[in-house]
Scaffold this motif. Sequence first.
Motif, PDB file in Angstrom:
ATOM      1  N   GLN A   1       0.730   5.695   8.517  1.00 51.21           N
ATOM      2  CA  GLN A   1       0.067   4.475   7.763  1.00 51.21           C
ATOM      3  C   GLN A   1       0.079   3.405   8.864  1.00 51.21           C
ATOM      4  OE1 GLN A   1       1.319   3.455   3.858  1.00 51.21           O
ATOM      5  NE2 GLN A   1       0.461   1.177   4.013  1.00 51.21           N
ATOM      6  N   ILE A   2      -1.057   2.851   9.377  1.00 56.21           N
ATOM      7  CA  ILE A   2      -0.866   1.722  10.150  1.00 56.21           C
ATOM      8  C   ILE A   2      -1.340   0.489   9.429  1.00 56.21           C
ATOM      9  CG2 ILE A   2      -2.047   0.731  12.219  1.00 56.21           C
ATOM     10  CD1 ILE A   2      -2.655   3.801  13.020  1.00 56.21           C
ATOM     11  N   SER A   3      -0.227  -0.364   9.358  1.00 54.65           N
ATOM     12  CA  SER A   3      -0.404  -1.560   8.365  1.00 54.65           C
ATOM     13  C   SER A   3      -0.080  -2.671   9.192  1.00 54.65           C
ATOM     14  CB  SER A   3       0.426  -1.441   7.246  1.00 54.65           C
ATOM     15  OG  SER A   3      -0.091  -0.534   6.623  1.00 54.65           O
TER      16      SER A   3
ATOM     17  N   THR B   1       0.721  -1.205  -0.052  1.00 54.69           N
ATOM     18  CA  THR B   1      -0.057   0.140   0.060  1.00 54.69           C
ATOM     19  C   THR B   1       0.829   1.128   0.104  1.00 54.69           C
ATOM     20  OG1 THR B   1      -1.884  -1.423   1.294  1.00 54.69           O
ATOM     21  CG2 THR B   1      -1.754   1.112   1.079  1.00 54.69           C
ATOM     22  N   SER B   2       1.963   1.371   0.787  1.00 55.82           N
ATOM     23  CA  SER B   2       2.597   2.565   1.007  1.00 55.82           C
ATOM     24  C   SER B   2       3.547   2.964  -0.269  1.00 55.82           C
ATOM     25  CB  SER B   2       3.863   2.388   2.012  1.00 55.82           C
ATOM     26  OG  SER B   2       4.596   1.312   1.583  1.00 55.82           O
ATOM     27  N   PRO B   3       3.671   2.103  -1.395  1.00 53.94           N
ATOM     28  CA  PRO B   3       4.269   2.789  -2.599  1.00 53.94           C
ATOM     29  C   PRO B   3       3.147   3.611  -3.295  1.00 53.94           C
ATOM     30  CG  PRO B   3       5.061   0.449  -2.554  1.00 53.94           C
ATOM     31  CD  PRO B   3       3.797   0.722  -1.269  1.00 53.94           C
ATOM     32  N   VAL B   4       2.068   3.591  -2.967  1.00 52.67           N
ATOM     33  CA  VAL B   4       0.849   4.385  -3.512  1.00 52.67           C
ATOM     34  C   VAL B   4       0.975   5.758  -3.032  1.00 52.67           C
ATOM     35  CG1 VAL B   4      -1.464   4.855  -4.114  1.00 52.67           C
ATOM     36  CG2 VAL B   4      -0.649   2.402  -4.357  1.00 52.67           C
ATOM     37  N   GLY B   5       0.915   5.559  -1.346  1.00 48.96           N
ATOM     38  CA  GLY B   5       1.247   6.735  -0.725  1.00 48.96           C
ATOM     39  C   GLY B   5       2.257   7.396  -0.979  1.00 48.96           C
TER      40      GLY B   5
ATOM     41  N   GLU C   1      14.793  -1.175   2.371  1.00 48.95           N
ATOM     42  CA  GLU C   1      15.503  -1.179   0.969  1.00 48.95           C
ATOM     43  C   GLU C   1      14.569  -1.230  -0.108  1.00 48.95           C
ATOM     44  OE1 GLU C   1      18.516  -1.301   0.320  1.00 48.95           O
ATOM     45  OE2 GLU C   1      18.925  -1.003   2.308  1.00 48.95           O
ATOM     46  N   LEU C   2      13.084  -1.865   0.067  1.00 45.75           N
ATOM     47  CA  LEU C   2      12.242  -1.703  -0.952  1.00 45.75           C
ATOM     48  C   LEU C   2      11.530  -0.352  -1.088  1.00 45.75           C
ATOM     49  CD1 LEU C   2      10.543  -3.526  -2.900  1.00 45.75           C
ATOM     50  CD2 LEU C   2       9.001  -4.058  -0.971  1.00 45.75           C
TER      51      LEU C   2
ATOM     52  N   PHE D   1       2.120  10.717  -3.296  1.00 45.42           N
ATOM     53  CA  PHE D   1       1.428  12.007  -2.699  1.00 45.42           C
ATOM     54  C   PHE D   1       2.171  12.521  -1.383  1.00 45.42           C
ATOM     55  CE2 PHE D   1      -1.651   8.797  -4.309  1.00 45.42           C
ATOM     56  CZ  PHE D   1      -2.377   9.708  -5.077  1.00 45.42           C
ATOM     57  N   ALA D   2       3.025  11.721  -0.776  1.00 41.55           N
ATOM     58  CA  ALA D   2       3.641  12.203   0.249  1.00 41.55           C
ATOM     59  C   ALA D   2       4.921  11.467   0.464  1.00 41.55           C
ATOM     60  CB  ALA D   2       2.793  12.023   1.476  1.00 41.55           C
ATOM     61  N   ASP D   3       6.074  12.166   1.314  1.00 39.41           N
ATOM     62  CA  ASP D   3       7.205  11.537   1.515  1.00 39.41           C
ATOM     63  C   ASP D   3       7.367  10.683   2.868  1.00 39.41           C
ATOM     64  OD1 ASP D   3       8.292  13.037  -0.416  1.00 39.41           O
ATOM     65  OD2 ASP D   3       8.719  14.638   0.817  1.00 39.41           O
ATOM     66  N   LEU D   4       7.527   9.444   2.263  1.00 44.51           N
ATOM     67  CA  LEU D   4       7.784   8.279   3.439  1.00 44.51           C
ATOM     68  C   LEU D   4       9.141   8.564   4.069  1.00 44.51           C
ATOM     69  CD1 LEU D   4       6.832   5.708   4.843  1.00 44.51           C
ATOM     70  CD2 LEU D   4       7.588   4.300   3.077  1.00 44.51           C
TER      71      LEU D   4
END
Length: 457
Positions: free
Chosen positions: A112-114, A60-64, A86-87, A67-70
């Motif tokens: 993001q809570i996963s 999910t986070s690659p989509v995030g 790494e990913l 829009f925003a910086d991880l």
Amino acid sequence: MNRKNESYQAHALSRRQFLKTASAASLAAWPIGSTTAKAASKSERLRFALIGCGGNGTRTSPVGKEFADLVALCDVDESHLQRGNELLCDGKADLYSDYQQILQRDDIDMVQISTPDHWHTKILVEAMLAGKDAYCEKPLTLTIDEGKLIRKVQKETGRVVQVGTQQRSSFDKFNKALAIIADGRLGNLKKVTVRINAGGWSPEIPLADVPSGLDWDRWLGPAPKADYRFLKSPNNKWYTNGHTHFRWWYQYSGGKLTDWGAHHIDIGLLGIAAAGLNDQPVSVSGTAMHDVPFVDGVPQQDDRYNTAREYDLTVKFAGGDVEMNIRHDGDRGILFEGDQGRIFVNRGKLVGKPVEDLAHDPLPDDAIAKIYRGMPMEGNDRPAHWANLIHCINTRQLPIANVHSHMRSLHVCHLAGICCRLGREIRWDPQAERVIGDELADSMLARPYRSGYEIQM
């Protein structure tokens, strides 16, 4: 209530006011139907942290990141943490094993809570109190009473929370299906059949050594203390009470009813509401099959999966005009049946004569936009879901899958689970949000948290 977000306010308000004026304009300018949408410049982008770097988090986070910086990652498994870094972040993220250290950072806007389901409520409540907005995977809670707390804290803090039921942002299938219903193309809606497939099965799973790098006690967190179990079969399948397979244990999840049920029961209820009918459940009844014996709703074996594997359940609603059937068999998706037509929708198709009729009798131009509450429609499915979250963070609106509307759907999922575990009809008072005439069932609306893992208020 201890307002943990007070120290965050000065930074958050100034930063968000800038983002609201600078980024909202670019969000509004994104073309409808574009596959991705990004804020106008790097300086305007929000910063977020991923808590839970397992399969769903890394999917999910690659989509995030569009829009925003991880900028930070957290996990109790060192292998997940390193792989995620790494990913997702080219090895450059700040890494944590304790999510509370992330919540203390005032340069992180959202999380993001996963994590596994049993951790969702504790982390989300504490994140909102720390001044963070959030994207939280479904199901939002392990119990109905957890949802009551989340709704209360959201109202008090004003935090923006998007639940990961991305089907709500599917414009070409699920929202189109809802628009067809809302336009009266099925006539009077009579029945909704939700098919979510069978639950997981396992053989006896033996005790095993905890994998190196996994903090098993912290993985369990609020759940009861339990030994780690793992089995790899000769055909290379594996079974465990830990990663990935946690959803087949009532200690950590609700099985298929809160897994795919959180998606498809949700759409079924939205369809009932779109038809102008009362979507408040008043009872759940039916049959279920488990692979372990139960006494008073408690599984009596701890060496194999214990959530319901098969079920045929009926949900009745306050208006009495429509009912919902939840089943384990057949093609996964939702069938809506009215007295003038029927449609079936899942992630792969939207079919039925009312759909075919759109070729010569299209929906009004604004039909889907009305379903989406008039908010911008950028992209489709998960990219659109994230775009909606960012839009609502900037405008401080409730997002399309907010905690209040999500819990209406999750009430049905949780009540269905209680029905399966007790093997009897559950009657529900939707106003009081209590079970009627069944003290044991009513007590199952909540679960105690293990000592040391209570929610920090």
